[in-house]
Write an enzyme that holds these catalytic residues in place. Structure first.
Site, PDB file in Angstrom:
ATOM      1  N   HIS A  64      -3.170   6.820   2.056  1.00 19.76           N
ATOM      2  CA  HIS A  64      -3.569   5.541   1.482  1.00 19.76           C
ATOM      3  C   HIS A  64      -5.043   5.311   1.769  1.00 19.76           C
ATOM      4  O   HIS A  64      -5.506   5.451   2.904  1.00 19.76           O
ATOM      5  CB  HIS A  64      -2.732   4.406   2.058  1.00 19.76           C
ATOM      6  CG  HIS A  64      -3.286   3.055   1.774  1.00 19.76           C
ATOM      7  ND1 HIS A  64      -3.666   2.667   0.504  1.00 19.76           N
ATOM      8  CD2 HIS A  64      -3.571   2.001   2.588  1.00 19.76           C
ATOM      9  CE1 HIS A  64      -4.146   1.436   0.546  1.00 19.76           C
ATOM     10  NE2 HIS A  64      -4.099   1.013   1.798  1.00 19.76           N
ATOM     11  N   CYS A  78       0.804  -1.227   0.000  1.00 21.33           N
ATOM     12  CA  CYS A  78       0.000   0.000   0.000  1.00 21.33           C
ATOM     13  C   CYS A  78       0.838   1.280   0.000  1.00 21.33           C
ATOM     14  O   CYS A  78       0.344   2.339  -0.372  1.00 21.33           O
ATOM     15  CB  CYS A  78      -0.937   0.011   1.205  1.00 21.33           C
ATOM     16  SG  CYS A  78      -1.840  -1.527   1.421  1.00 21.33           S
ATOM     17  N   ASN A 105     -10.210  -0.152  -1.388  1.00 23.68           N
ATOM     18  CA  ASN A 105      -8.766  -0.192  -1.163  1.00 23.68           C
ATOM     19  C   ASN A 105      -8.100  -0.791  -2.396  1.00 23.68           C
ATOM     20  O   ASN A 105      -8.214  -1.988  -2.650  1.00 23.68           O
ATOM     21  CB  ASN A 105      -8.468  -1.028   0.080  1.00 23.68           C
ATOM     22  CG  ASN A 105      -6.984  -1.108   0.413  1.00 23.68           C
ATOM     23  OD1 ASN A 105      -6.139  -0.778  -0.401  1.00 23.68           O
ATOM     24  ND2 ASN A 105      -6.680  -1.563   1.621  1.00 23.68           N
TER      25      ASN A 105
END
Length: 312
Positions: free
Chosen positions: A238, A113, A268
């Site tokens: 993120h 990430c 995500n």
């Protein structure tokens, strides 16, 4: 030249949209359960004929076009991804081949990430050192391919997509110094392991770490750029979970900044999440040319990397 800058950005998402209602027909969940816990309403899902390098190439082509450049102007391609199933050729080489970039240095960067902000720092260092002239920096992931769609704790989170930036030399620094690190002994908190590989995480551990340990690190990234959090026009964290993004942004103290909340529409998307959200803010005019924006990636490996950039 005294620094580098982001000349342009671009993003791409697959056409298929998976809603919370769709997921409720697949696993024991509901729209209310998902939104109350992670804030996500929709996510884009790539089909079996849409590999990661195709997503990456679409985003990269948009960034090149926005910069007014051709593939021949690029001599370094960096792709941040953790969903490359094949070991070779790497994603960067595949993207270069799709775009027709002649003889670039081509490298993948797997910091999950936090991959894009690591790759952006690497491009900044390479250009300032004279090892490259212009770099194409891409974050791209196909999380749907490493997800157990019977596990409601993870399948509600993920989406697919890509974002890209063109980095070039500049008279004034447009990419601030990176602040990066990790907690390797806690690497088990976020995993993509096994055969076939599957995404898993310890959600509460990640939540506590992100909301308690990361705010002072993000503030220090601002200090390294010679700014305070109040000077920021935008914050792009993120896009993991709205319940992480909102308290983290508040604790950083960026009181005047637009905070990216693309996780609501995109889920995500791992290494794609920061460039995807940043490109959308630029496209929407939510941040303007020259505005300082904090990009801060965190998650897999319990790694983090952040820097303040000036908007293209």
């Amino acid at each position: 030249m005294n620094g580098t800058r982001i000349a342009a950005v671009g993003h791409y998402q697959p056409a298929k949209v998976l809603t919370n209602e769709d997921l409720a027909g697949m696993v024991d969940t509901s729209h209310e359960w998902i939104t109350s816990r992670v804030g996500i309403k929709t996510r884009h899902i790539a089909g079996p004929d849409e590999p990661v390098d195709e997503l990456a190439a679409h985003a990269a082509a948009k960034a090149l076009a926005a910069a007014g450049l051709t593939p021949g102007d690029i001599d370094l391609v960096l792709v941040a991804t953790s969903t490359a199933i094949d070991r070779s050729p790497n994603m960067a080489a595949r993207v270069a081949a799709r775009l027709g970039i002649p003889s670039p240095a081509a490298m993948d960067i797997n910091v999950v990430c936090a991959g894009f902000t690591h790759a952006l720092a690497t491009a900044d260092h390479a250009v300032r050192a004279g090892a490259a002239t212009r770099a194409l920096v891409i974050g791209a992931d196909k999380m749907s391919e490493v997800t157990d769609w019977t596990d409601r704790t993870t399948c509600v989170l993920v989406g697919d997509g890509a974002g890209a930036a063109v980095v070039e030399a500049a008279d004034e620094p447009g990419i601030g110094p990176v602040l990066w690190g990790s907690v390797p002994e806690m690497g088990h908190a976020v995993r993509i392991e096994g055969t076939p590989p599957r995404f898993a995480q310890e959600g509460q551990s990640v939540y506590r770490w992100a909301t308690t340990q990361l705010p002072p690190i993000a503030r220090k990234a601002c200090e390294k750029a010679g700014l305070t959090p109040a000077d920021l026009a935008g914050v792009v964290l993120h896009q993991a979970n709205l319940r992480i993004i909102e308290p983290l942004a508040e604790k950083i103290g960026a009181v005047n900044a637009v905070v990216a909340r693309d996780v609501v529409q995109s889920g995500n998307t791992s290494a794609a999440s920061i460039p995807l959200a940043f490109s959308k803010l630029v496209e929407q005019g939510a941040v303007r040319t020259g505005d300082p924006v904090l990009l801060f990636g965190f998650g897999g490996n319990l790694s983090y990397a952040g820097q303040v950039v000036r908007c293209p």
